[in-house]
Design a protein around this motif. Sequence first.
Motif, PDB file in Angstrom:
ATOM      1  N   SER A 284      -5.368   0.881  -5.576  1.00  0.00           N
ATOM      2  CA  SER A 284      -5.178   1.853  -4.935  1.00  0.00           C
ATOM      3  C   SER A 284      -4.842   3.169  -5.918  1.00  0.00           C
ATOM      4  O   SER A 284      -5.154   4.416  -5.518  1.00  0.00           O
ATOM      5  N   SER A 347       5.446   5.159  -3.389  1.00  0.00           N
ATOM      6  CA  SER A 347       5.149   5.815  -1.998  1.00  0.00           C
ATOM      7  C   SER A 347       5.652   7.277  -1.473  1.00  0.00           C
ATOM      8  O   SER A 347       4.566   7.840  -1.772  1.00  0.00           O
ATOM      9  N   LEU A 351       2.714   9.952  -1.796  1.00  0.00           N
ATOM     10  CA  LEU A 351       2.959  11.248  -0.171  1.00  0.00           C
ATOM     11  C   LEU A 351       3.225  12.728  -0.619  1.00  0.00           C
ATOM     12  O   LEU A 351       2.690  13.648  -0.235  1.00  0.00           O
ATOM     13  N   MET A 452      -2.557  10.354  -0.966  1.00  0.00           N
ATOM     14  CA  MET A 452      -1.940   9.938   0.029  1.00  0.00           C
ATOM     15  C   MET A 452      -2.108   9.182   0.439  1.00  0.00           C
ATOM     16  O   MET A 452      -1.560   8.127   0.853  1.00  0.00           O
ATOM     17  N   ALA A 453      -3.261   8.891   0.889  1.00  0.00           N
ATOM     18  CA  ALA A 453      -4.226   6.672   0.837  1.00  0.00           C
ATOM     19  C   ALA A 453      -2.996   5.522   0.007  1.00  0.00           C
ATOM     20  O   ALA A 453      -2.572   5.043   0.696  1.00  0.00           O
ATOM     21  N   ILE A 456      -0.135   5.287   1.151  1.00  0.00           N
ATOM     22  CA  ILE A 456       0.294   4.660   2.484  1.00  0.00           C
ATOM     23  C   ILE A 456      -0.455   3.779   1.646  1.00  0.00           C
ATOM     24  O   ILE A 456       1.514   2.607   2.965  1.00  0.00           O
ATOM     25  N   ILE A 459       3.427   1.670   0.569  1.00  0.00           N
ATOM     26  CA  ILE A 459       4.593   1.371   2.218  1.00  0.00           C
ATOM     27  C   ILE A 459       4.495   0.285   2.810  1.00  0.00           C
ATOM     28  O   ILE A 459       5.391  -0.502   3.184  1.00  0.00           O
ATOM     29  N   PHE A 460       2.863  -0.451   2.951  1.00  0.00           N
ATOM     30  CA  PHE A 460       2.434  -1.507   3.386  1.00  0.00           C
ATOM     31  C   PHE A 460       2.789  -3.179   2.029  1.00  0.00           C
ATOM     32  O   PHE A 460       2.867  -3.387   2.223  1.00  0.00           O
TER      33      PHE A 460
END
Length: 482
Positions: A284, A347, A351, A452-453, A456, A459-460
């Motif tokens: 990603s 992140s 973002l 931005m994806a 995200i 973040i996780f």
Amino acid sequence: MPRTELKTITTDIPARLDRLPWSRWHLRILIGLGTVWILDGLEVTVVGNVTTRLAEPGSGIAITDAQASGTGAALYVLGACVGALFFGYLTDRLGRKKLFMITLAVYLAATACTGLATEAWMFFVFRFLTGAGIGGEYAAINSAVDELIPTQHRGRIDIIINGTFWLGAVGGSLLSIPALNTALFPVDVGWRLTFGLGLVLGLVILLVRRSVPESPRWLFIHGREEEAERIVRGIEETVQRETGGELAPAKGEITIRQRHSIGFGEIAGTMFRSYPKRAVLGFSLFIGQAFLYNAITFGYATILATFFGVPSGSTGYYYAVIAVGNFVGPLVLSRFFDTWGRRPMISGTYLLSGAILLATAWLFNAGALTAATLTACWCVALFFASAGASSAYLTVSEVFPMETRALAIAFFYAIGTAAGGISGPLLFAAMVETGNPFDTALAFTIGALLMMAAGIVAIFLGVRAERKSLEDIAAPLTRQDG
């Protein structure tokens, strides 16, 4: 040469390397290994600036503009992907130092030959080989740097090193201006001198790099613990002499079962079966930054010329401004990756840069921007994006076991490079060349949303690797103690 005897050993070498204070010795490592990104930035920018000159009558090479900027660029990207995977695999098997010397030698030879090319096929072959050398450098250097730099500084140094690509881009864009000035150099000489810039810089790096040791971490796993001990003892003596203080005691040992080599199947299985979430994270991050950068940088000159009437001879100055913003971002933000932590910074940079580019797309489509204000928007977005893109290399370098480190870097680098250098330009070129502001804004939007994806996902799935030993983030495959 007889193979070394393998056994199970207990060592404190990782702890001893990680507890060292920053010293001039580490700075020399930074200079010797980290300057490869300057070479890459110089290469990409120089070729981008000289392609039109190559196609001019009297240039000394039979090649068209489309061949130089299209086929030549694609082969450089392909070479980088192939070189990263091939040399990355060898780096894990044969050692960091051997490969970062070989890959630099490949780059030097190919760059020199590119400057001497007289036919299109020669230019293509040497661009491919130049890319292969640079791609191999990424895998060998990132793994060596992370294994030699102390834990508390690893994030900052890695981010800065990867950000120096743009220092090379600034140099390439500015130095190519006098080199291509026909009042100073003939048409068939100036463009060849631009490749000589990379050759000279590479030779200087080669001289500095000769004093960089093999990674002690790699050595003790491959049955050469006595050599590893000798290197670490020498590093400790040097650092203690340079800092003038006593070293803190090392805390922690690791027991490992030595192995000569680890099969490709086991390496791949470790990356994707044992650490699937980290593999998704790496994928990603690299795809996100690749598309954001291509949404901006691939067609920037066309955008400025088409929508704002900027002469083609002046777009290089705008690019230099963008490159400065890209370099300053990692320089300013790097320390927070070690203090605030990897997850919030990765992140956050992804973002925020995506959101700024999204706003830029809206303003551009509304006709609210000039060439100067659009460049300013790009600079702000890339200030954060550059630190984020650098953190992608840091992430894949530290979240997989040591035995897979170089190949992991190579694999994700190849994915990002292929996406950014092949599919990205094909997609965004078609959008920009329509001359419709909406289509160009859509290109910005695609890059922004993918960035931005990735933020995200971070973040996780982000890994809290700050101030942790590499062996604690991902245990070596050869580890025997818990």
